[in-house]
Design an enzyme around this catalytic site. Structure first.
Site, mmCIF file in Angstrom:
data_model
loop_
_atom_site.group_PDB
_atom_site.id
_atom_site.type_symbol
_atom_site.label_atom_id
_atom_site.label_comp_id
_atom_site.label_asym_id
_atom_site.label_seq_id
_atom_site.Cartn_x
_atom_site.Cartn_y
_atom_site.Cartn_z
ATOM 1 N N ARG A 178 0.739 -1.190 -0.112
ATOM 2 C CA ARG A 178 -0.052 -0.021 -0.032
ATOM 3 C C ARG A 178 0.774 1.307 0.042
ATOM 4 O O ARG A 178 2.093 1.368 0.080
ATOM 5 C CB ARG A 178 -0.902 -0.006 1.281
ATOM 6 C CG ARG A 178 -0.151 0.033 2.425
ATOM 7 C CD ARG A 178 -0.945 -0.006 3.698
ATOM 8 N NE ARG A 178 -0.244 0.654 5.011
ATOM 9 C CZ ARG A 178 -0.693 0.562 6.280
ATOM 10 N NH1 ARG A 178 -2.041 -0.256 6.528
ATOM 11 N NH2 ARG A 178 -0.104 1.189 6.982
ATOM 12 N N GLN A 203 3.292 4.586 -0.506
ATOM 13 C CA GLN A 203 4.218 4.730 -1.406
ATOM 14 C C GLN A 203 4.803 3.421 -1.991
ATOM 15 O O GLN A 203 5.202 3.567 -3.270
ATOM 16 C CB GLN A 203 5.421 5.190 -0.716
ATOM 17 C CG GLN A 203 5.075 6.704 0.016
ATOM 18 C CD GLN A 203 6.190 7.420 0.793
ATOM 19 O OE1 GLN A 203 7.328 7.550 0.255
ATOM 20 N NE2 GLN A 203 5.884 7.521 1.946
ATOM 21 N N ASP A 219 5.879 -7.746 1.761
ATOM 22 C CA ASP A 219 5.117 -6.930 2.828
ATOM 23 C C ASP A 219 4.350 -7.880 3.586
ATOM 24 O O ASP A 219 4.655 -9.073 3.289
ATOM 25 C CB ASP A 219 3.928 -5.860 2.176
ATOM 26 C CG ASP A 219 3.656 -4.787 3.007
ATOM 27 O OD1 ASP A 219 3.443 -4.922 4.255
ATOM 28 O OD2 ASP A 219 3.714 -3.333 2.494
ATOM 29 N N ASN A 222 11.820 0.180 1.091
ATOM 30 C CA ASN A 222 10.739 1.251 1.485
ATOM 31 C C ASN A 222 9.816 0.921 2.796
ATOM 32 O O ASN A 222 9.458 1.850 3.173
ATOM 33 C CB ASN A 222 9.778 1.522 0.194
ATOM 34 C CG ASN A 222 8.328 1.980 0.593
ATOM 35 O OD1 ASN A 222 8.564 3.265 0.632
ATOM 36 N ND2 ASN A 222 7.498 1.226 0.725
ATOM 37 N N SER A 282 13.360 9.988 5.036
ATOM 38 C CA SER A 282 12.378 10.872 5.260
ATOM 39 C C SER A 282 12.991 12.382 5.462
ATOM 40 O O SER A 282 14.208 12.539 5.934
ATOM 41 C CB SER A 282 11.612 10.414 6.738
ATOM 42 O OG SER A 282 10.844 11.545 7.115
ATOM 43 N N TYR A 341 11.860 7.761 15.579
ATOM 44 C CA TYR A 341 11.802 7.604 14.023
ATOM 45 C C TYR A 341 12.743 8.414 13.318
ATOM 46 O O TYR A 341 13.448 7.780 12.457
ATOM 47 C CB TYR A 341 10.302 8.176 13.730
ATOM 48 C CG TYR A 341 10.024 8.118 12.061
ATOM 49 C CD1 TYR A 341 9.665 6.990 11.679
ATOM 50 C CD2 TYR A 341 10.259 9.148 11.322
ATOM 51 C CE1 TYR A 341 9.456 6.838 10.318
ATOM 52 C CE2 TYR A 341 9.784 9.156 10.206
ATOM 53 C CZ TYR A 341 9.381 7.978 9.611
ATOM 54 O OH TYR A 341 9.173 8.017 8.140
ATOM 55 N N LYS A 361 15.721 7.087 10.443
ATOM 56 C CA LYS A 361 15.896 7.858 9.162
ATOM 57 C C LYS A 361 17.117 8.332 8.728
ATOM 58 O O LYS A 361 17.393 8.448 7.643
ATOM 59 C CB LYS A 361 14.527 8.513 9.075
ATOM 60 C CG LYS A 361 13.330 7.796 8.808
ATOM 61 C CD LYS A 361 13.206 6.696 7.900
ATOM 62 C CE LYS A 361 11.848 6.111 7.728
ATOM 63 N NZ LYS A 361 11.995 5.178 6.650
HETATM 64 N N1 LIG Z 1 3.827 8.973 5.110
HETATM 65 C C1 LIG Z 1 4.838 9.701 5.556
HETATM 66 O O1 LIG Z 1 4.567 10.957 6.005
HETATM 67 C C2 LIG Z 1 6.298 9.397 5.303
HETATM 68 C C3 LIG Z 1 7.194 10.422 4.937
HETATM 69 C C4 LIG Z 1 8.576 10.266 5.001
HETATM 70 C C5 LIG Z 1 9.157 8.883 4.859
HETATM 71 N N2 LIG Z 1 8.111 7.774 5.095
HETATM 72 C C6 LIG Z 1 8.678 6.592 4.769
HETATM 73 O O2 LIG Z 1 7.974 6.078 3.780
HETATM 74 C C7 LIG Z 1 8.140 4.355 3.745
HETATM 75 C C8 LIG Z 1 6.731 4.086 3.020
HETATM 76 O O3 LIG Z 1 5.894 4.582 4.322
HETATM 77 P P1 LIG Z 1 4.077 4.870 3.693
HETATM 78 O O4 LIG Z 1 3.996 6.335 3.951
HETATM 79 O O5 LIG Z 1 3.712 4.364 2.297
HETATM 80 O O6 LIG Z 1 3.405 4.236 4.913
HETATM 81 P P2 LIG Z 1 2.528 2.851 4.819
HETATM 82 O O7 LIG Z 1 2.230 2.430 6.339
HETATM 83 O O8 LIG Z 1 1.088 3.073 4.084
HETATM 84 O O9 LIG Z 1 3.349 1.592 4.134
HETATM 85 C C9 LIG Z 1 4.430 1.257 4.828
HETATM 86 C C10 LIG Z 1 4.599 -0.279 4.366
HETATM 87 O O10 LIG Z 1 5.416 -0.990 5.017
HETATM 88 C C11 LIG Z 1 4.849 -2.322 5.416
HETATM 89 N N3 LIG Z 1 5.893 -2.680 6.413
HETATM 90 C C12 LIG Z 1 6.136 -2.264 7.603
HETATM 91 N N4 LIG Z 1 6.961 -2.819 8.321
HETATM 92 C C13 LIG Z 1 7.419 -3.975 7.680
HETATM 93 C C14 LIG Z 1 8.271 -5.053 7.872
HETATM 94 N N5 LIG Z 1 8.845 -5.187 9.217
HETATM 95 N N6 LIG Z 1 8.251 -5.927 6.976
HETATM 96 C C15 LIG Z 1 7.743 -5.858 5.856
HETATM 97 N N7 LIG Z 1 6.636 -4.857 5.414
HETATM 98 C C16 LIG Z 1 6.574 -3.876 6.448
HETATM 99 C C17 LIG Z 1 3.672 -1.954 5.834
HETATM 100 O O11 LIG Z 1 2.935 -3.007 6.085
HETATM 101 C C18 LIG Z 1 3.149 -0.891 4.856
HETATM 102 O O12 LIG Z 1 2.481 -1.615 3.826
HETATM 103 C C19 LIG Z 1 8.286 4.016 5.196
HETATM 104 O O13 LIG Z 1 9.714 3.816 5.168
HETATM 105 C C20 LIG Z 1 8.037 5.283 5.747
HETATM 106 O O14 LIG Z 1 8.904 5.596 7.018
HETATM 107 C C21 LIG Z 1 6.877 8.220 5.120
#
Ligand SMILES: NC(=O)c1ccc[n+]([C@@H]2O[C@H](COP(=O)([O-])OP(=O)(O)OC[C@H]3O[C@@H](n4cnc5c(N)ncnc54)[C@H](O)[C@@H]3O)[C@@H](O)[C@H]2O)c1
Length: 267
Positions: A16, A18, A37, A102, A154, A167, A171
């Site tokens: 899901r 990103q 995932d 990711n 991030s 967090y 990062k």
């Molecule tokens: N959403 C934000 O504001 C933001 C900003 C900067 C960076 N990020 C980073 O971007 C990346 C993607 O996050 P997102 O925003 O799509 O959030 P999200 O929670 O929608 O997606 C993250 C995905 O990673 C999977 N995941 C988590 N832990 C896992 C593990 N141990 N093994 C396998 N899969 C795992 C989750 O099930 C989820 O589908 C992450 O690394 C997050 O830290 C997010």
């Protein structure tokens, strides 16, 4: 014909948000996708992670775009599982060309409230999970003398932000990891770059999209951003991922900040 026709990309956290968007953007350029995932529940988090249905939806969308998708439920905290995913990729597709590390989890709040369990969960997924991914994907890339690796950090990995200490520590950590490894493999046709998004409108920050976030939360997100918006969309990050994946091999160790102007505040 897409610019990545015939390439194979493995993406962690692809069910899901990103990760799904990166899968679809890379598929649109011609890549076959390995979508990893579904780590199972992490009780210390305040929001649910992706489930098998989410992962199956990513696979279906990639297939609808005309590409193959191998969907693998795994937890990046488990090095054997990540290694097996790469083995499976090589046996099914014959090669692995692109990897997007990711998968990540978040917890916010003052350091006082960060328990050992929260700290361990964030470090194990966000930092050690990327270590496991790099360890697994780099050997076949080095052997074929081609690879494009993108690690998700991030804007929280570029600055201090109160109530995000644990967090942000992870990062900042992945940036040190990615840039050091970039130097190790620079002569071998493999690049390792970083994307650093500001807040992205995904289930991580808005678990239920039908429920609008309170105005004060949106204002908190907006306050760091010279471009006065609370967040960007996953597709904004995917453009950077595609850019780095299609680079001819002149960019490595780069941090691509997708930050609504917040880069302009950095030294
Ligand atoms: N959403 C934000 O504001 C933001 C900003 C900067 C960076 N990020 C980073 O971007 C990346 C993607 O996050 P997102 O925003 O799509 O959030 P999200 O929670 O929608 O997606 C993250 C995905 O990673 C999977 N995941 C988590 N832990 C896992 C593990 N141990 N093994 C396998 N899969 C795992 C989750 O099930 C989820 O589908 C992450 O690394 C997050 O830290 C997010």
């Amino acid at each position: 014909m897409g610019s990545l026709e015939g390439r194979v990309a493995l993406i962690t956290g692809a069910a899901r948000g990103q990760g799904r968007s990166h899968a679809l953007a890379l598929a649109a350029e011609g890549c076959d996708i390995v979508a990893c995932d579904v780590p199972g529940p992490m009780p210390v988090l305040t929001y649910p992670l992706a489930d098998r249905e989410d992962l199956a939806t990513t696979a279906r969308l990639v297939e609808q775009a005309g590409r193959r998708c191998l969907a693998l439920p795994l937890d990046v905290r488990d090095p054997a599982a990540v290694h097996e995913a790469v083995e499976r990729t090589l046996s099914d597709f014959g090669h692995l060309d692109i990897a997007v590390a990711n998968a990540g989890v978040v917890q916010t709040g003052p350091l006082d409230g960060v328990t050992e369990e929260i700290w361990d969960t964030l470090v194990a997924t966000n930092l050690t999970g990327v270590f496991h991914t790099l360890k697994a994907v780099l050997p076949p890339m080095r052997a074929q003398r081609f690879g494009r690796v993108v690690v998700t950090s991030s804007m929280g990995g570029r600055m201090g932000i109160p109530e995000q200490a644990s967090y942000n520590a992870t990062k900042w950590g992945v940036i040190g990891l990615a840039r050091s490894v970039a130097l190790e493999v620079a002569k071998e046709g493999v690049t390792v770059n970083v994307v650093a998004p500001c807040t992205v409108q995904t289930p991580m920050v808005q678990p239920d999209p039908s429920q609008e976030l309170p105005a004060e939360v949106l204002a908190r997100f907006t306050r760091h951003n010279p471009i006065p918006k609370p967040w960007i969309q996953s597709e904004d990050v995917s453009r950077a991922v595609v850019y780095l994946a299609t680079d001819p091999g002149v960019l490595t160790g780069v941090i691509m900040e997708i930050g609504l102007g917040s880069s302009a505040r950095l030294p």
